[in-house]
Scaffold this motif. Sequence first.
Motif, short mmCIF file in Angstrom:
data_model
loop_
_atom_site.label_atom_id
_atom_site.label_comp_id
_atom_site.label_asym_id
_atom_site.label_seq_id
_atom_site.Cartn_x
_atom_site.Cartn_y
_atom_site.Cartn_z
N ARG A 79 17.58 -77.96 -19.11
CA ARG A 79 17.84 -79.28 -18.37
C ARG A 79 18.43 -79.39 -17.06
O ARG A 79 17.91 -80.01 -16.27
CB ARG A 79 19.02 -79.90 -19.31
CG ARG A 79 18.48 -80.68 -20.48
CD ARG A 79 19.51 -81.55 -20.94
NE ARG A 79 20.81 -81.31 -21.58
CZ ARG A 79 21.07 -80.72 -22.42
NH1 ARG A 79 20.42 -80.56 -23.61
NH2 ARG A 79 22.38 -80.37 -22.64
N GLY A 80 19.15 -78.11 -16.75
CA GLY A 80 19.30 -77.86 -15.34
C GLY A 80 18.34 -77.56 -14.51
O GLY A 80 18.00 -78.09 -13.50
N ALA A 138 20.80 -72.71 -11.57
CA ALA A 138 20.70 -73.60 -13.01
C ALA A 138 20.99 -72.85 -14.18
O ALA A 138 21.20 -73.42 -15.16
CB ALA A 138 19.55 -74.36 -12.82
N ALA A 191 15.25 -78.48 -15.16
CA ALA A 191 14.32 -79.55 -15.16
C ALA A 191 14.76 -80.71 -14.11
O ALA A 191 13.72 -81.56 -13.65
CB ALA A 191 13.96 -80.10 -16.70
N ASP A 192 16.11 -80.69 -13.87
CA ASP A 192 16.62 -81.70 -13.03
C ASP A 192 16.20 -81.66 -11.59
O ASP A 192 16.47 -82.08 -10.65
CB ASP A 192 17.83 -81.90 -13.26
CG ASP A 192 18.19 -82.87 -14.55
OD1 ASP A 192 17.38 -83.48 -15.16
OD2 ASP A 192 19.49 -82.55 -15.08
N LEU A 193 15.94 -80.19 -11.29
CA LEU A 193 15.67 -79.80 -9.92
C LEU A 193 14.42 -80.35 -9.05
O LEU A 193 13.47 -80.79 -9.63
CB LEU A 193 15.58 -78.35 -9.54
CG LEU A 193 16.77 -77.51 -10.12
CD1 LEU A 193 16.46 -76.02 -9.90
CD2 LEU A 193 17.85 -77.82 -9.33
N ASP A 194 14.62 -80.77 -7.99
CA ASP A 194 13.16 -81.44 -7.00
C ASP A 194 12.18 -80.12 -7.14
O ASP A 194 12.53 -79.08 -7.16
CB ASP A 194 13.83 -81.44 -5.73
CG ASP A 194 14.85 -82.69 -5.41
OD1 ASP A 194 14.82 -83.50 -6.28
OD2 ASP A 194 15.62 -82.67 -4.35
N SER A 232 7.75 -79.00 -14.68
CA SER A 232 8.34 -78.78 -16.11
C SER A 232 8.88 -77.54 -16.28
O SER A 232 8.65 -76.87 -15.46
CB SER A 232 6.87 -79.30 -16.99
OG SER A 232 5.85 -78.08 -16.80
#
Length: 716
Positions: A105-106, A157, A108-111, A115
Amino acid sequence: MSAADEGGRTHRVFAGIGRAAVRRPWWMIVGWLLATVAVAGLVAGFGRPVDDDTRLPGSDGQRGRDLIQQHFPGGDGASGTVVLRSADGRLDGASYRKAVDLTVRGIADLDHVVSVAAPGADRGSLSGDGRTGYLAVQFDVGPRDVGDGLIDAVLAATRPAADAGLEVLPAGVLAPAETSTRSSEAIGLGVALVVLVIAFGGLVAAGLPLVAALITLVCGIGAIGLAGHLTAVPGVATTIATMIGLGVGIDYALFLITRYRGLVERGAEREPAIVATVASSGSAVAFAGGTVIVALAGLAVSGVPILGTLGWTAGLIVLVAVGAAVTLVPASLAVLGPRIDALPVRRRTSARGSGWGRLAGRVTRRPWWYASGAALVLVVLALPATRLTLGQTDPGDWPAGSPARTGYEVLGSTFGPGINGSLTVLAELGAGADVAGLEAAVRAVPGVAATQPARISPDGRLAMIRVTPDSAPRDPRTVATADALRAVHGAGLTVHVTGQVAVRAELADRIAQRMPAVIGLVVLLAAVLVFLAFRAPVVAVKAAVMNLFSVAAAYGVLTAVFQWGWGATLLGLDGPVPIESYVPMLLFALLFGLSMDYEVFLLTAVRESWLATGDNARSVRDGLSGTGVVITSAALIMVCVFAGFVLSPSPVVKMMGVGLAVAVAIDATVIRGLLVPATMVLLGRANWWTPGSGRRRPGSTADPQEVTGRQQVSWR
């Protein structure tokens, strides 16, 4: 327009530069310092992006990449891998599942992350015992835009996984190879200082070429780095430019300072000596640098973008080195004045009383012996080149323990060697296309270890299948698998195969096809340049042939050391490694240009003596004895600079360092010291035959205007 007229015009242009350096030395010095600070500031503010992705217009692999970009939104972005490994439990078990999920999840949240897929047995990304898996990270930017900031963010992350006791190993684009050359540069500069002190006998004179080379590096390498914002510049481009910049930057300054001090020692006033130095040796440096640039420009006909880029980046650093030599060095000489001889550490000796003078006498007395011996040495060194084959290196060839190799090896040992070099099969879908049949045909191809289900583009016009071969990227069997996949046919299907491995294999084929054309063009251009300088066709042809000898010897050593593994462990390698496909062609252009520097240096001195005396053997003896020390000093500096880059962890940089160092060493000793003078003695008056020259003899009856014109390219 006659040669003399051209020489006079060149003389006036460079004499004007010399006068400007004498009248306004601080303007030139401050101008260079401001340019250096400005370039360094821009690099610090905007960075130097690199793009090591190989592109090959017109190839099947590039066609596949273009199709992905057209039909799959974001499909052309870079992909990276994060390897997770536990020592005592399954990644999908209760002990680590939460940490893995938090990591996914960490990321995936990055700019720029499109995916990220968690390890899973159904996806083939989890080992049988569940202790090793990998996260497949897809970005919406290309490899050149996955910089240190994005890599650091992805690795940050992964903290939950690391805190839970998992080993985290980046791989692929997330584990960029270390490209720093600071230690190599420091060693090269240190050795160069020692050689310069021995050559000049003083610290101030020895330090000036180093200052010029450092300013050349900052300005040239900075400009190349900034160009990375506008076009694709591979990381190796700055490394190669650094090698060349250090070598020619020091050598060109060495030639000018040697000429200047020689004039002063013969009684010339310092300011007129500076003007005369720039007019003569400065124009020769410009000619030498132009020869290197022209040779590198020959790479443009290769049809390979990476070679064209490496050519213009190396040519740019040479251009900056020439500019610094003909402006910064004379301006510094004007400011220093007699202080150029300050801080002496040894007494200088005469070149003609040196070992080169004695060698010149022996070579001119027994030319057949020395020509035969030198030719035999060159043939022995060049013989292994008959077995040279082009290939591609991979992270497995890097030093053990490096991040790039560690992640690569863990993936290969756990999931099979092909996991590090996947292939992508693309099919343009026409009427009646059978995608299921395509999948079955791809799975049946020999060398295919696994495939992923076909993905259909949103517009329904393209199918994409990821293929994992059963062999490593560098293995020739992987190339054979890619070729077999291209042969897959089906109704309504047009099949392409792409991926880094596939494109690089096509790159090697294209280079092999274009190599004769590039060699022919570079040899022709070099011969024409020498003919324009000396108006002697025999000398021009002989110069081109001699340069081919040094290149062939370098190829032979390259094959024996890297392809056969002779002494590879001494260079920090585990054993034999493939010779990167573009290295021989790039080496050829570089070596041909650099070798011509020493050829012109020697020929100019021989020519001056020939025009003055008309005695061929004496002119060869005078030319070799008068230039041997300077050639040796310049070549020794280049050899040490190039050899220092063997310390780089990159196998490709090691290849360049070894190839350049060996070739320059052979060129300055066996070829320029033995073979060239011996063959010139044997050729006699034919050396200087000029079309339309009639029966006019050199010596006391020589045309003064011709002598003057020829002396405009004097190195001494």
